[in-house]
Scaffold this active site. Sequence first.
Site, PDB file in Angstrom:
ATOM      1  N   LYS A  96     -12.866 -11.500   7.208  1.00 61.93           N
ATOM      2  CA  LYS A  96     -12.528 -10.042   6.933  1.00 61.93           C
ATOM      3  C   LYS A  96     -13.779  -9.056   6.373  1.00 61.93           C
ATOM      4  O   LYS A  96     -13.963  -9.436   5.473  1.00 61.93           O
ATOM      5  CB  LYS A  96     -11.280  -9.803   6.279  1.00 61.93           C
ATOM      6  CG  LYS A  96     -10.734  -8.670   6.360  1.00 61.93           C
ATOM      7  CD  LYS A  96      -9.698  -8.335   5.341  1.00 61.93           C
ATOM      8  CE  LYS A  96      -9.159  -6.812   5.410  1.00 61.93           C
ATOM      9  NZ  LYS A  96      -8.271  -6.413   4.458  1.00 61.93           N
ATOM     10  N   GLY A 184      -2.063   0.086   3.231  1.00 61.95           N
ATOM     11  CA  GLY A 184      -1.091   1.214   3.137  1.00 61.95           C
ATOM     12  C   GLY A 184       0.257   0.849   3.535  1.00 61.95           C
ATOM     13  O   GLY A 184       1.168   1.736   3.212  1.00 61.95           O
ATOM     14  N   THR A 206      -0.688  -5.617  -1.471  1.00 66.86           N
ATOM     15  CA  THR A 206      -0.327  -4.917  -2.648  1.00 66.86           C
ATOM     16  C   THR A 206       1.537  -4.776  -2.939  1.00 66.86           C
ATOM     17  O   THR A 206       2.141  -5.114  -3.837  1.00 66.86           O
ATOM     18  CB  THR A 206      -0.657  -3.535  -2.758  1.00 66.86           C
ATOM     19  OG1 THR A 206      -1.943  -3.432  -2.745  1.00 66.86           O
ATOM     20  CG2 THR A 206      -0.170  -2.816  -4.157  1.00 66.86           C
TER      21      THR A 206
END
Lengths: 256, 374
Positions: A96, A184, A206
């Site tokens: 990544k 997000g 997260t």
Amino acid sequence: MLKIADKTLNSRLFTGTGKFHNRQAMADAIAASGSELVTMALKRVDLHSRDDDILEPLLQYPHINLLPNTSGARDAKEAVYAAQLAREALQTNWLKLEIHPDPKYLLPDPIETLKACEQLAQQGFIVLPYIHADPVLCKHLEEAGAAAVMPLGSPIGSNLGLKTREFLQIIIEQSKVPVVVDAGIGSPSDAAQAMELGADAVLVNTAIAVSPDPVAMAIAFKEAVSAGRRAYEAGLGSRSLEAHASSPLTAFLDDL
Amino acid sequence: MSFLDTFNQLDWDEIKLTIASKTAADVEQALSASRLNHDQFLALISPAATPFLEQMAQKSLQLTRQRFGNTIQLYIPLYLSNKCTNICTYCGFSLDNKIRRKTLSMNELDAEIKAIKAHGFEHLLLVTGEAPGTVGMEYFRQVLPELRMHFSHISMEVQPLGQADYEELMNLGLDAVLVYQETYHRSAYKNYHLRGSKADFDYRLETADRLGKAGIDKIGIGALIGLEDWRTDAAMVAAHLDYLEKTYWRTRYSISFPRLRPCEGELHPVSIISDRQLVQLICAYRLFKPEAELSLSTRESARFRDNVLPLGITSMSAFSSTQPGGYVNDEFLEHTALEQFAIDDNRRPEQVADAIRVRGLEAVWKDWDNCYSH
């Protein structure tokens, strides 16, 4: 089934290893998520020791593919060097690609990312670049050899959801490589929406790691991703504020 | 242009007055803002914010967890030398203090490295007194490549250097520099720094600019709490951080809030900050800059550190010795003849990691790789 490069994945939920309160919670949540592609920051991995806190608990799951990321890299040079180290240490050419010179919002640098992607693809890496939701950049990256593109839904770690929805739609419509919505996604409903849009996968960290119950949240995301994908494949109805009468005013024309 | 131009526009007394005049309504308004400006930060450090401490702590905790996750970074200081050519009235290394002076030789450095590595640390903070003749660029050129081989992240807290020197040290493996202004009160600064190059207030103030221009990965700033009115100094630190973030946008920033500790040549603080007020300050910084790293040293007690660490702190030192050669002897805590200041939290690294775990957080030993170092 999702195919990226030479790998076929059953799960369209990708997860991360950061921010968990301990490594067992991390391993349990990732296992519960069903994720088969797990990204880990190279900066957190001790390359000299395989019993590193992050790496070791994941190695017990053979279905999990490691996706080292270059978080911390500020330009193409640093990212390429980090990628080479990761390939050597972790025995994977999957990567990544993250280049964010801006430490405040961690927004990706499009110019350096494209530069690094070109070099890494030439060196045989399977590159999944983390980028802004920029449709033109996605086409450039595709041509540069990216195996998938990973546009952000909103700033990383913000939990703000799909603030870039319209641009994601264009990217999904135009892309020849899988589109993974990254960053997000703060709730399972965000993930479901991304999948309903037609994203091939989502990456969530997260929202799972910081949840008071990471395992339960991982399961919620797993189910949301699955539901969103199923809805996309089934074909969502179009939306309209106007009522559609079951006896339309022009129905009489059919009888003529 | 540097921060000096901005700083010269700031009026200490006016800022102090503004802080004192903040009301509960100002605090409530600041607490409801999604991004705070400098004036809103002043409300949060004001006496008017005292009744809102719990709300500030709740919000600070939530912002910290969202940004940094459930983790606390651990680091350890390595004191390379206690030689110093400055006379500073608050510091144990001050030239006029009669302590035994020592600079680590390369052999002694290797022994310290082994002792530190045995505890698992990957993040190292190098500290020296300010003695450019003995502990200057020549010395740093020797020690940095050696340390680079053993540690993932190297920070430095030494005398201010020039931009070219910082660029050279970055090429040798330096990742971060901490440079505290001690106090932003110009005339008080003069009274504390009686002799030596540290007396040059402006050169010290512009150090962060030289670091930013050099392209360093991380800069740490702060004020030594106790030298002057802590609220006004905190306001200056916040203004400094605001300027740096906008000017050197590629750089990360950390803030520390060292409280004056007992040392040789003891000085009584001018401005006492209570535990409650220090918590207020930490939370105010977090609300003002959700992305800033906030660091807590072993100057603070174990009890205070354990209770405050979830509220906004992102990195902590552990098992610190503030004297050169302090780690080789396992019983170093008994020997304080060379130290800069007395530490309060004497626990071993694994005890600190356990305490972090008890608070539901993970102690992180490595969060950087030297492949990112220039």
